[in-house]
Design a protein around this motif. Structure first.
Motif, PDB file in Angstrom:
ATOM      1  N   ASP A 455      45.114  38.680  50.543  1.00  0.00           N
ATOM      2  CA  ASP A 455      46.298  38.141  50.189  1.00  0.00           C
ATOM      3  C   ASP A 455      47.139  38.058  51.520  1.00  0.00           C
ATOM      4  N   ILE A 456      47.307  36.790  52.096  1.00  0.00           N
ATOM      5  CA  ILE A 456      48.082  36.818  53.354  1.00  0.00           C
ATOM      6  C   ILE A 456      49.532  37.099  53.151  1.00  0.00           C
ATOM      7  N   HIS A 457      49.943  37.095  52.104  1.00  0.00           N
ATOM      8  CA  HIS A 457      51.221  37.542  51.946  1.00  0.00           C
ATOM      9  C   HIS A 457      51.665  39.081  52.062  1.00  0.00           C
ATOM     10  N   THR A 458      50.596  39.909  51.588  1.00  0.00           N
ATOM     11  CA  THR A 458      50.670  41.463  51.816  1.00  0.00           C
ATOM     12  C   THR A 458      49.794  41.948  52.826  1.00  0.00           C
ATOM     13  N   GLY A 459      48.932  41.329  53.139  1.00  0.00           N
ATOM     14  CA  GLY A 459      48.103  41.644  54.164  1.00  0.00           C
ATOM     15  C   GLY A 459      46.915  42.464  53.663  1.00  0.00           C
ATOM     16  N   LEU A 460      46.801  42.636  52.086  1.00  0.00           N
ATOM     17  CA  LEU A 460      45.776  43.638  51.633  1.00  0.00           C
ATOM     18  C   LEU A 460      44.593  42.895  51.276  1.00  0.00           C
ATOM     19  N   LEU A 461      43.600  43.355  51.214  1.00  0.00           N
ATOM     20  CA  LEU A 461      42.168  43.199  50.916  1.00  0.00           C
ATOM     21  C   LEU A 461      41.927  43.485  49.514  1.00  0.00           C
ATOM     22  N   THR A 462      42.216  42.517  48.441  1.00  0.00           N
ATOM     23  CA  THR A 462      41.989  43.175  46.947  1.00  0.00           C
ATOM     24  C   THR A 462      40.770  42.671  46.280  1.00  0.00           C
ATOM     25  N   ALA A 463      40.426  43.295  45.415  1.00  0.00           N
ATOM     26  CA  ALA A 463      39.258  43.038  44.659  1.00  0.00           C
ATOM     27  C   ALA A 463      39.520  42.470  43.096  1.00  0.00           C
ATOM     28  N   LYS A 464      39.071  41.620  42.538  1.00  0.00           N
ATOM     29  CA  LYS A 464      39.146  41.302  41.255  1.00  0.00           C
ATOM     30  C   LYS A 464      38.055  41.585  40.367  1.00  0.00           C
ATOM     31  N   PRO A 465      38.208  42.565  39.484  1.00  0.00           N
ATOM     32  CA  PRO A 465      36.979  42.937  38.697  1.00  0.00           C
ATOM     33  C   PRO A 465      36.586  41.869  37.832  1.00  0.00           C
ATOM     34  N   LEU A 466      35.227  41.735  37.911  1.00  0.00           N
ATOM     35  CA  LEU A 466      34.413  40.420  36.942  1.00  0.00           C
ATOM     36  C   LEU A 466      33.679  41.190  35.826  1.00  0.00           C
ATOM     37  N   SER A 467      32.903  42.199  36.067  1.00  0.00           N
ATOM     38  CA  SER A 467      32.118  42.939  35.146  1.00  0.00           C
ATOM     39  C   SER A 467      31.869  44.235  35.526  1.00  0.00           C
ATOM     40  N   ILE A 468      31.572  45.020  34.318  1.00  0.00           N
ATOM     41  CA  ILE A 468      31.203  46.410  34.187  1.00  0.00           C
ATOM     42  C   ILE A 468      29.904  46.654  33.908  1.00  0.00           C
ATOM     43  N   ILE A 469      28.991  47.533  34.833  1.00  0.00           N
ATOM     44  CA  ILE A 469      27.480  47.291  34.515  1.00  0.00           C
ATOM     45  C   ILE A 469      27.479  49.135  34.109  1.00  0.00           C
ATOM     46  N   THR A 470      27.012  49.387  33.062  1.00  0.00           N
ATOM     47  CA  THR A 470      26.921  50.797  32.487  1.00  0.00           C
ATOM     48  C   THR A 470      25.437  51.104  32.465  1.00  0.00           C
ATOM     49  N   ASP A 471      24.888  52.348  31.812  1.00  0.00           N
ATOM     50  CA  ASP A 471      23.535  52.550  31.557  1.00  0.00           C
ATOM     51  C   ASP A 471      22.911  51.910  30.203  1.00  0.00           C
ATOM     52  N   ASP A 472      23.722  51.019  29.643  1.00  0.00           N
ATOM     53  CA  ASP A 472      23.041  50.413  28.493  1.00  0.00           C
ATOM     54  C   ASP A 472      23.831  49.107  28.097  1.00  0.00           C
ATOM     55  N   ARG A 473      24.640  48.409  29.035  1.00  0.00           N
ATOM     56  CA  ARG A 473      25.404  47.464  28.689  1.00  0.00           C
ATOM     57  C   ARG A 473      25.778  46.674  29.939  1.00  0.00           C
ATOM     58  N   VAL A 474      26.367  45.564  29.774  1.00  0.00           N
ATOM     59  CA  VAL A 474      27.291  44.852  30.903  1.00  0.00           C
ATOM     60  C   VAL A 474      28.295  44.385  29.921  1.00  0.00           C
ATOM     61  N   ILE A 475      29.576  44.823  30.581  1.00  0.00           N
ATOM     62  CA  ILE A 475      30.837  44.297  29.839  1.00  0.00           C
ATOM     63  C   ILE A 475      31.473  43.164  30.993  1.00  0.00           C
ATOM     64  N   ARG A 476      31.576  42.067  30.254  1.00  0.00           N
ATOM     65  CA  ARG A 476      32.099  40.936  31.188  1.00  0.00           C
ATOM     66  C   ARG A 476      33.438  40.854  31.113  1.00  0.00           C
TER      67      ARG A 476
END
Length: 479
Positions: A455-476
Motif C-alpha cells: 500500500d503506497i499510501h500507508t507504506g504498509l505491506l498487507t496480506a489479503k486472506p484467500l483460503s484457510i487450510i485445516t486438518d480436514d478442509r479448505v475454507i475458501r
C-alpha cells in the motif's frame, strides 16, 4: 471407476445442467441402465419432457478426458441427460453389465485415430522447434524481426518521454487522442506486450477520474520494460547461436511479444509429470485495457509445495466461444503440469487430468508447505517487489500461530496474525469481514493462503486472506 457428486458437478456446463440432471433422476426417467464389463462406460435410455427417448452415455476410457455422448439436440456437453445418468450411478441406481453398443465402439476407434494424430503432431512440433535452431534462413528472419522490434522500442521510448515531459495533469483530450494513435501504431512493430502495457497507461490517464497512482506505477513499469527489452533483444541479435532460443527464466519474452505454446514448454522441459495439484483459490477479474475477462486460480503442487497461477483469457468479442473456468474443489492428478517462465507464482497450464477424492494426507501435505517464519516471507516478497517487472501481488502460504482482531481509529476491524517467533502480519482486503466471522479455532495452528500488496499510501505491506487450510478442509474466502 470412482465417481463423486463433487466431480460430477465439476463436469456441468452450467448450474442448470446440474439441477435438470438431478430432476430427471428424481422423476425416474432412466431405464435400461448399463455398464461395460471393464466398468469404464456408463450408458442407458432417458425419456425427456416429450415422447422422445434419448440414448446417453459417459465414456471413461480416458479417465483424464471423459467423453459424454447423447443423441438429443442439446449443444451443451455434457447435456442434462448425461448429467442425470451420472447422478443415477452415484445415487445407487441399478446398472447391469452389458456389451458396448456398436456405435460407441466405432466412435472410440475414431477418437483413438484422432488422439494418435494429435500425438504425432506434437512430436512433429517438437522436432520443428529443434530444427529451427539450425535453420539459417529462419535465423535471418529472426534477425529482421528483432530489428523491427528494436525500432518499435525506440518509438515507444520517445512516446513515454513525451508523456513524462508533458506531465500527467497536462494531458488534455487532444493530446490523449494523439497518444492513443501512437499506441495503435506500435502494433506494426511486433511488440504486442509493450503495446498492451501502453494501453493500460492510456486507460489510467484517460479515466474521468485520473488514477495518478496507477499511472505513475505503470510509467515505472514501462521504463523498466523498455530498458530490459532493448538489452534482451540486442544481446540475442549479437549472438546468432542463441537468437532463436527463448528466455525460460524470466517473463521478458511474453512481456515483449511472445505467446508460449505447450510444445515449446515441452521442448524446454518446463513441466512436471504426474503432478498432484490442488486449487486453493479462484476468481474472475475484468481487464479493460486488454478488453478481456481473466479467470484466475491459485493452485499448489503437492510435490514441491509451490503456488502457481492458472489463467484463462476470455476477450470480450469471444466470450460466447470460450468456456469460463470454474472453481475446482477436489485434487487433480495432472498428466503434465506446464510451467511458464517467471518469478513468484508463475502461470501453469494443463489439459489431461483426473479428479480424485481428498485424503487426510493431502491437507497435511499442504500445511507442511506453509511458512512459519513471517520475517523470511516478507523479505522474499520485498525482494520480488523491487523488480518493476515482477508481479505486484505475490501469493504465499502462511502458518498461523495466533491471531488478534483489532480496531483502528475509525472503529473498523482488522486482523493481525502472528508466527511462532512473535512476528506479526497485518491482514486487509475485501475478504477480511468473512474471515473475522470464522471460528478462531479454525485459524490457529493452521495455514492461510494470502495475497500480498504494498500500500503506497500507508507504506504498509498487507496480506489479503484467500483460503484457510485445516486438518480436514479448505475454507475458501474467495472462490
Amino acid at each position: 471407476m470412482e465417481l463423486t457428486v463433487g466431480y460430477i458437478d465439476s463436469l456441468a456446463p452450467n448450474p442448470a445442467a446440474i439441477a435438470n440432471g438431478k430432476a430427471l433422476v428424481k422423476k425416474g426417467n432412466y431405464k435400461e441402465l448399463h455398464t461395460s464389463a471393464d466398468g469404464v462406460l456408463l450408458f442407458g435410455k432417458c425419456s425427456s419432457s416429450g415422447v422422445k427417448i434419448y440414448s446417453c452415455s459417459m465414456d471413461f476410457i480416458d479417465a483424464a478426458k471423459p467423453i459424454p455422448r447423447c443423441d438429443c439436440p442439446s449443444r451443451q456437453f455434457p447435456c442434462k441427460h448425461v448429467m442425470g445418468l451420472l447422478y443415477a450411478y452415484v445415487q445407487g441406481s441399478t446398472f447391469t453389465e452389458s456389451d458396448i453398443p456398436a456405435e460407441i465402439v466405432l466412435k472410440r476407434e475414431i477418437a483413438e485415430k484422432l488422439a494418435n494424430y494429435k500425438a504425432k503432431k506434437l512430436e512433429k512440433e517438437e522436432k520443428k522447434q529443434k530444427n529451427i535452431l539450425r535453420n539459417k534462413a529462419i535465423i535471418v528472419s529472426a534477425t529482421k524481426k528483432i530489428d523491427v522490434q528494436l525500432e518499435g522500442i525506440e518509438i515507444a521510448e520517445k512516446l513515454l518521454k513525451n508523456i513524462i515531459k508533458t506531465g500527467l495533469a497536462g494531458i488534455d483530450a487532444r493530446s490523449l487522442s494523439a497518444v492513443k494513435d501512437q499506441i495503435t501504431q506500435l502494433g506494426n512493430y511486433r511488440i504486442r506486450g509493450i503495446q498492451t502495457a501502453f494501453g493500460e497507461l492510456h486507460m489510467f490517464i484517460g479515466d474521468d477520474d485520473p488514477h495518478f497512482t496507477g499511472s505513475i506505477s505503470q510509467i515505472i513499469f514501462l521504463r523498466a520494460l523498455l530498458k530490459k527489452a532493448r538489452e534482451h533483444l540486442t544481446a540475442k541479435k549479437q549472438n546468432t547461436e542463441d537468437i532463436l532460443r527463448l528466455d525460460t527464466t524470466t517473463e521478458i519474452e511474453e512481456q515483449i511479444d511472445h505467446i508460449w505454446k505447450l510444445e515449446e514448454l515441452h521442448t524446454y522441459k518446463r513441466y512436471i509429470s504426474q503432478a498432484d495439484v490442488v486449487q486453493l483459490s479462484f476468481n474472475v477479474y475484468d481487464d479493460p485495457a486488454k478488453k478481456e475477462l481473466v479467470d484466475t486460480g491459485y493452485v499448489i503442487c503437492l510435490q514441491n509445495g509451490k503456488i502457481y497461477t492458472t489463467k484463462n483469457y476470455r476477450p470480450y468479442k469471444s466470450l460466447k466461444y470460450i468456456d469460463q473456468d470454474d472453481s475446482i474443489m477436489e485434487p487433480l492428478v495432472v498428466d503434465n503440469l506446464y510451467i511458464y517462465p517467471g518469478d513468484g507464482n508463475p502461470r501453469v497450464r494443463f489439459s489431461k487430468h483426473i479428479m480424485r477424492p481428498w485424503t487426510p494426507k493431502d491437507y497435511i501435505t499442504i500445511k507442511s508447505h506453509a511458512s512459519g517464519d513471517f520475517a523470511m516471507v516478507v523479505k522474499s516478497v520485498k525482494n520480488l517487489l523491487k523488480s518493476p517487472l515482477a508481479d505486484k501481488n505475490p501469493v504465499v502460504l502462511l502458518k498461523i500461530n495466533s491471531l488478534a482482531v483489532l480496531k483502528d481509529a475509525q472503529n473498523q476491524e482488522y486482523m493481525s496474525i502472528t508466527d511462532t517467533r512473535g512476528t506479526s502480519q497485518l491482514l486487509q482486503g475485501n475478504t477480511l469481514p468473512v474471515l473475522v466471522m470464522i471460528d478462531k479455532a479454525l485459524l490457529c495452528g493452521h495455514a492461510l493462503l494470502v495475497k500480498y500488496e504494498n500500500d503506497i499510501h500507508t507504506g504498509l505491506l498487507t496480506a489479503k486472506p484467500l483460503s484457510i487450510i485445516t486438518d480436514d478442509r479448505v475454507i475458501r474466502l474467495e472462490y
